[in-house]
Write a protein that holds these residues in place. Structure first.
Motif, mmCIF file in Angstrom:
data_model
loop_
_atom_site.group_PDB
_atom_site.id
_atom_site.type_symbol
_atom_site.label_atom_id
_atom_site.label_comp_id
_atom_site.label_asym_id
_atom_site.label_seq_id
_atom_site.Cartn_x
_atom_site.Cartn_y
_atom_site.Cartn_z
ATOM 1 N N ALA A 1 45.207 62.806 36.455
ATOM 2 C CA ALA A 1 45.168 64.344 35.908
ATOM 3 C C ALA A 1 45.985 65.343 36.618
ATOM 4 N N ALA A 2 46.125 65.014 38.039
ATOM 5 C CA ALA A 2 47.251 66.137 38.717
ATOM 6 C C ALA A 2 48.663 65.768 38.219
ATOM 7 N N LEU A 3 49.029 64.658 38.057
ATOM 8 C CA LEU A 3 50.385 64.403 37.670
ATOM 9 C C LEU A 3 50.589 64.836 36.321
ATOM 10 N N ASP B 1 50.512 73.554 34.908
ATOM 11 C CA ASP B 1 49.371 74.095 35.632
ATOM 12 C C ASP B 1 49.018 73.727 37.132
ATOM 13 N N PRO B 2 49.713 74.254 37.707
ATOM 14 C CA PRO B 2 50.028 74.074 39.410
ATOM 15 C C PRO B 2 48.475 74.285 39.968
ATOM 16 N N ARG C 1 43.398 71.726 42.359
ATOM 17 C CA ARG C 1 41.867 71.386 41.959
ATOM 18 C C ARG C 1 41.952 69.843 42.233
ATOM 19 N N ASN C 2 42.818 69.185 41.402
ATOM 20 C CA ASN C 2 42.813 67.792 41.215
ATOM 21 C C ASN C 2 43.072 67.069 42.847
ATOM 22 N N LEU C 3 43.888 67.715 43.503
ATOM 23 C CA LEU C 3 44.285 67.079 44.852
ATOM 24 C C LEU C 3 43.184 67.353 45.908
ATOM 25 N N GLU C 4 42.641 68.725 45.666
ATOM 26 C CA GLU C 4 41.481 69.051 46.458
ATOM 27 C C GLU C 4 40.382 67.812 46.412
ATOM 28 N N ALA C 5 40.087 67.501 45.006
ATOM 29 C CA ALA C 5 39.045 66.539 44.807
ATOM 30 C C ALA C 5 39.371 65.128 45.365
ATOM 31 N N ILE C 6 40.705 64.743 45.338
ATOM 32 C CA ILE C 6 41.255 63.583 46.092
ATOM 33 C C ILE C 6 40.830 63.610 47.216
ATOM 34 N N ARG C 7 41.352 64.681 48.146
ATOM 35 C CA ARG C 7 40.869 64.697 49.532
ATOM 36 C C ARG C 7 39.560 64.424 49.843
ATOM 37 N N ALA C 8 38.617 65.280 49.137
ATOM 38 C CA ALA C 8 37.152 65.148 49.524
ATOM 39 C C ALA C 8 36.680 63.637 49.344
ATOM 40 N N GLU C 9 37.231 63.230 48.144
ATOM 41 C CA GLU C 9 36.846 61.738 47.520
ATOM 42 C C GLU C 9 37.391 60.607 48.660
ATOM 43 N N SER C 10 38.508 60.884 49.114
ATOM 44 C CA SER C 10 38.973 60.019 49.989
ATOM 45 C C SER C 10 38.515 60.172 51.416
ATOM 46 N N LYS C 11 38.097 61.237 51.700
ATOM 47 C CA LYS C 11 37.202 61.583 52.962
ATOM 48 C C LYS C 11 35.973 60.809 52.935
ATOM 49 N N GLU C 12 35.185 61.021 52.029
ATOM 50 C CA GLU C 12 33.983 60.118 51.868
ATOM 51 C C GLU C 12 33.936 58.599 51.975
ATOM 52 N N SER C 13 35.165 58.264 51.090
ATOM 53 C CA SER C 13 35.397 56.834 51.119
ATOM 54 C C SER C 13 35.738 56.123 52.391
ATOM 55 N N LEU C 14 36.575 56.874 53.189
ATOM 56 C CA LEU C 14 37.004 56.449 54.414
ATOM 57 C C LEU C 14 35.994 56.579 55.408
ATOM 58 N N LEU D 1 22.991 62.462 41.517
ATOM 59 C CA LEU D 1 23.428 62.006 40.387
ATOM 60 C C LEU D 1 24.221 63.432 39.850
ATOM 61 N N PRO D 2 23.799 64.588 39.841
ATOM 62 C CA PRO D 2 24.670 65.647 39.449
ATOM 63 C C PRO D 2 25.889 65.873 39.989
ATOM 64 N N ALA D 3 26.079 65.506 41.380
ATOM 65 C CA ALA D 3 27.212 65.645 42.255
ATOM 66 C C ALA D 3 28.148 64.440 41.783
ATOM 67 N N LEU D 4 27.470 63.268 41.652
ATOM 68 C CA LEU D 4 28.430 62.300 41.237
ATOM 69 C C LEU D 4 29.145 62.283 39.740
ATOM 70 N N VAL D 5 28.485 63.105 38.720
ATOM 71 C CA VAL D 5 28.916 63.373 37.532
ATOM 72 C C VAL D 5 30.008 64.122 37.807
ATOM 73 N N GLU D 6 29.929 65.080 38.485
ATOM 74 C CA GLU D 6 30.841 66.189 38.619
ATOM 75 C C GLU D 6 32.030 65.841 39.311
ATOM 76 N N ARG D 7 31.976 64.953 39.974
ATOM 77 C CA ARG D 7 33.146 64.483 40.664
ATOM 78 C C ARG D 7 34.059 63.672 39.656
ATOM 79 N N VAL D 8 33.209 63.032 38.759
ATOM 80 C CA VAL D 8 33.950 62.260 37.619
ATOM 81 C C VAL D 8 34.492 63.448 36.727
ATOM 82 N N ARG D 9 33.651 64.245 36.305
ATOM 83 C CA ARG D 9 33.800 65.265 35.397
ATOM 84 C C ARG D 9 35.320 66.107 35.617
ATOM 85 N N SER D 10 35.251 66.406 37.013
ATOM 86 C CA SER D 10 36.620 67.164 37.746
ATOM 87 C C SER D 10 37.874 66.437 37.416
#
Length: 394
Positions: free
Chosen positions: A206-208, A214-215, A220-233, A264-273
């Motif tokens: 989505a960011a690409l 729309d920088p 926002r996509n990159l920030e979501a990637i950072r948050a998700e990668s931190k949780e996964s790491l 569940l709402p947070a999980l859905v929001e991460r996917v929705r973003s």
């Protein structure tokens, strides 16, 4: 050939046998040279120093001990030779591999005792064989010694077999515990890290897509990637810590926090973003912690599959109590569905793991393509509790 034991106890038995036999024959006149008797006694007990003595060595031990008795050597530690060898063999071999040899050994020892011309009676002096004129029902010890030696051999084998069975059961429990832990760790990695990578891939795409026009959206996509990668790491780091935390006395690494319906709402929001339109219907009053964890895992895996395989633009998530004792979890998308290839329709590790998790609680899981899209449906008892099966990938 069996390896030599490094433990000191079998060698102590050999030393006691050697020294005791030397001492008991030193003050007695024998028809045969005393060193020969010592050698027979040593050969009779020597198999105990082997790591895994084979069953046929029981017969060798019995033959040496029987020959010792028949030759008229003095009694002493030789009585313990065949019983301790029987114990060593039975402790290292299945019963079927030694029981026949034990019978042969007991028979040889009993025959040697009965043929011993020097076995004393209750009075004094030697007797002339077990059936000689001096032998009587009250004075003959040889018969009782033969029976006693056979009984001690049988008891040694029985005790060793019981110990072997207990050790095998304990080892099996340990192997099962290790296997269950591995399955739980695989489930944590698959559910957490696998989902995180799928979300990261979607957010990166989505960011690409909007990077030039729309920088801010790309940011926002990159920030979501950072948050998700931190949780996964963090999850990956915890799993690696559990694998390498073997120091005695140290605190074991904590498992990843268990998610429930409230997450569940947070999980859905991460996917929705990331650009996928996801709707959530959550109508469950109360459920056990196990049921909530299973429902979360089903939704997480369902959305991960939508991101990775479906090519969908919309997904619907529904977690609803249909009765007072059951809730139904449904994940449906508008992707390829029946257009998927037969290879893609095969249940993957995620679906197999979800089915195992749901069925462990007494529920059912169905997954398959529809005319348009793919549907995942799980029926989970609200008060379900695992019966001890491993939660994880089968």
């Amino acid at each position: 050939m069996s390896r030599i034991r490094r433990h000191w106890l079998p060698w102590l038995v050999v030393v006691v046998e050697l020294v005791g036999t030397l001492g008991s024959n030193a003050q007695v006149e024998t028809r045969w040279p005393a060193p020969v008797g010592v050698l027979l006694a040593l050969l009779a007990v020597l198999p105990v120093v082997l790591e895994r003595p084979p069953g046929w060595m029981l017969a060798v031990s019995g033959l040496c001990a029987g020959t010792y008795f028949a030759a008229g050597y003095a009694e002493g530690p030789i009585f313990m030779a065949v019983p301790v060898v029987t114990f060593a063999v039975a402790l290292s071999q299945p019963t079927r591999r030694w029981i026949g040899w034990a019978v042969v050994a007991a028979a040889l020892v009993a025959a040697g005792i009965l043929l011993n011309p020097e076995t004393p009676d209750f009075g004094s002096g030697p007797r002339r064989g077990p059936w000689g004129p001096d032998a009587g029902p009250e004075g003959d010890l040889s018969m009782w010694q033969a029976f006693g030696q056979a009984a001690v051999i049988a008891a040694s084998g029985a005790v060793a077999s019981a110990l072997r069975s207990r050790n095998e059961a304990r080892a099996q429990r340990q192997r099962r515990a290790v296997s269950d832990e591995r399955l739980r760790m695989a489930a944590d990695l698959h559910d957490g890290v696998g989902h995180g990578l799928a979300v990261i891939a979607m957010q990166a795409g989505a960011a690409l897509h909007v990077l030039d026009r729309d920088p801010e959206a790309a940011r926002r996509n990159l920030e979501a990637i950072r948050a998700e990668s931190k949780e996964s790491l963090d999850l990956l780091r915890r799993q690696l810590a559990r694998l390498t935390d073997t120091e005695p006395g140290t605190e074991p690494a904590q498992r990843a926090p268990e998610h429930g319906l409230a997450d569940l709402p947070a999980l859905v929001e991460r996917v929705r973003s990331g650009g996928l339109d996801v709707s959530l219907r959550l109508e469950v009053d109360a459920a056990s912690a196990e049921a909530e964890r299973a429902a979360y895992a089903v939704v997480q895996e369902g959305l991960t599959n939508v991101l990775r395989h479906a090519g969908a633009s919309r997904a619907e998530v529904s977690v609803v109590s249909t009765t007072a004792t059951e809730m139904v979890v449904t994940v449906r998308d508008d992707g390829r569905g029946s257009d998927m290839s037969s290879k893609e329709r095969r249940p993957g590790m995620g679906i197999v793991g979800m089915r195992s998790r749901v069925e462990a609680l007494g529920g059912t899981l169905e997954a398959g393509p529809e005319v348009r899209g793919f549907r995942l449906r799980a029926s989970i008892p609200l008060s379900g509790s695992s019966a001890g099966g491993a939660e994880g990938l089968a």
